[in-house]
Design a protein around this motif. Structure first.
Motif, short mmCIF file in Angstrom:
data_model
loop_
_atom_site.label_atom_id
_atom_site.label_comp_id
_atom_site.label_asym_id
_atom_site.label_seq_id
_atom_site.Cartn_x
_atom_site.Cartn_y
_atom_site.Cartn_z
N ILE A 1 67.51 4.44 -18.63
CA ILE A 1 66.41 3.66 -17.26
C ILE A 1 67.26 3.16 -16.21
N MET A 2 66.60 3.76 -15.08
CA MET A 2 67.18 3.02 -13.74
C MET A 2 66.11 2.39 -12.97
N GLU A 3 66.51 1.65 -11.82
CA GLU A 3 65.56 0.92 -11.19
C GLU A 3 64.96 1.69 -10.09
N PRO A 4 63.70 1.83 -9.69
CA PRO A 4 63.06 2.56 -9.02
C PRO A 4 63.44 2.18 -7.46
N ILE A 5 63.15 2.82 -6.35
CA ILE A 5 63.69 2.62 -4.99
C ILE A 5 62.44 1.89 -4.42
N PRO A 6 62.61 0.73 -3.87
CA PRO A 6 61.43 0.24 -3.18
C PRO A 6 61.31 0.69 -1.69
N TYR A 7 60.11 0.52 -1.54
CA TYR A 7 59.81 0.98 0.10
C TYR A 7 58.74 0.14 0.52
N THR A 8 58.37 0.14 2.13
CA THR A 8 57.38 -0.44 2.83
C THR A 8 56.77 0.57 3.34
N ASN A 9 57.23 1.57 3.95
CA ASN A 9 56.21 2.55 4.45
C ASN A 9 56.72 3.93 3.75
N SER A 10 55.51 4.54 3.28
CA SER A 10 55.68 5.76 2.57
C SER A 10 55.91 6.94 3.29
N THR A 11 55.63 6.94 4.53
CA THR A 11 55.81 8.19 5.40
C THR A 11 57.27 8.15 5.87
N GLU A 12 57.71 6.92 6.13
CA GLU A 12 59.18 6.98 6.62
C GLU A 12 59.92 7.23 5.23
N ALA A 13 59.51 6.42 4.33
CA ALA A 13 60.52 6.62 3.25
C ALA A 13 60.60 8.14 2.50
N PHE A 14 59.41 8.99 2.54
CA PHE A 14 59.49 10.37 2.14
C PHE A 14 60.22 11.01 3.21
N GLU A 15 60.38 10.89 4.61
CA GLU A 15 61.12 11.52 5.37
C GLU A 15 62.49 11.45 5.17
N ILE A 16 62.70 9.99 5.16
CA ILE A 16 64.30 9.80 4.60
C ILE A 16 64.73 10.32 3.36
N LEU A 17 63.96 10.45 2.37
CA LEU A 17 64.06 10.98 1.06
C LEU A 17 64.41 12.58 1.19
N VAL A 18 63.68 13.17 1.87
CA VAL A 18 63.70 14.63 2.06
C VAL A 18 65.01 14.93 2.92
N ILE B 1 59.38 4.03 -5.41
CA ILE B 1 59.66 5.78 -5.50
C ILE B 1 60.15 5.61 -7.08
N HIS B 2 59.27 6.49 -7.78
CA HIS B 2 60.04 6.53 -9.40
C HIS B 2 60.57 7.99 -9.39
N PHE B 3 61.41 8.03 -10.19
CA PHE B 3 62.05 9.23 -10.33
C PHE B 3 62.52 9.58 -11.63
N ARG B 4 62.82 11.01 -12.04
CA ARG B 4 63.23 11.48 -13.58
C ARG B 4 64.12 12.57 -13.06
N SER B 5 65.50 12.50 -13.43
CA SER B 5 66.49 13.45 -13.02
C SER B 5 66.93 14.04 -14.61
N ALA B 6 66.70 15.42 -14.75
CA ALA B 6 67.01 15.95 -16.02
C ALA B 6 67.91 17.20 -15.99
N SER B 7 68.63 17.57 -16.93
CA SER B 7 69.35 18.80 -16.84
C SER B 7 68.35 19.83 -17.47
N ARG B 8 68.51 21.01 -17.08
CA ARG B 8 67.74 21.88 -17.85
C ARG B 8 68.09 22.67 -19.09
N THR B 9 69.57 22.59 -19.25
CA THR B 9 70.32 23.10 -20.38
C THR B 9 71.41 21.88 -20.85
N GLY B 10 71.87 22.29 -22.11
CA GLY B 10 72.83 21.72 -22.62
C GLY B 10 72.58 20.17 -23.04
N TYR B 11 73.41 19.37 -23.75
CA TYR B 11 73.03 18.25 -24.17
C TYR B 11 73.52 17.27 -23.40
N SER B 12 74.93 16.98 -22.99
CA SER B 12 75.38 16.08 -22.19
C SER B 12 75.71 16.57 -20.74
#
Length: 152
Positions: free
Chosen positions: A59-76, A121-132
């Motif tokens: 588990i990791m902490e989500p990323i807080p934001y106030t303006n979704s449009t601005e946050a989306f642009e920065i994330l991209v 901003i919630h996220f999930r980051s996962a490898s497609r293959t392998g174990y570790s």
């Protein structure tokens, strides 16, 4: 005779490496999108991190934001500045990105979900293959989180 064995061994290694790269590039995505306001749970393997997992080691902490449009642009912007990235799917509150490693061409799926009610901003980051993944997904998400917080 010794040169012939070395050549055959080299050819086998090259063929195995090529097959591995092709398999890794075309294996199925671990991204499933947002279902009932949630991203998919992490698998049992230690090559995934998420803000919504039930597994305390992932588990990791989500990323807080106030303006979704601005946050989306920065994330991209942040994602596009990172090596090996490709935006696969994007809509108003969801982003699916793949990250491909330089040498072995490992592909990781990263999903971002903008929760307008919680302003996270919630996220999930996962490898497609392998174990570790040797902590690669967590390290990547730490970098993205830190950059997002610094730029908002």
């Amino acid at each position: 005779m010794k040169k012939k064995i070395i050549l055959i061994t080299f050819i086998i290694i090259v063929l195995l490496y090529t097959a591995f790269i092709v398999y890794n590039q075309y294996s199925d995505s671990t991204a499933s999108g947002v279902i009932d306001g949630k991203l998919a749970e992490c698998p049992d393997s230690p090559n995934c991190v998420s803000t919504k997992t039930m597994d305390g080691s992932k588990i990791m902490e989500p990323i807080p934001y106030t303006n979704s449009t601005e946050a989306f642009e920065i994330l991209v912007k942040v994602i596009n500045e990172m090596p090996g990235t490709k935006i696969i799917n994007q809509d108003s509150n969801y982003l699916h990105v793949t990250f491909t490693s330089r040498v072995f061409r490992f592909v990781d799926d990263v999903e971002f979900y903008f929760d307008e009610q919680e302003k996270f901003i919630h996220f999930r980051s996962a490898s497609r293959t392998g174990y570790s993944d040797l902590g690669v997904n967590q390290e990547r998400m730490d970098k993205i989180t830190n950059r997002m917080i610094n730029e908002m």
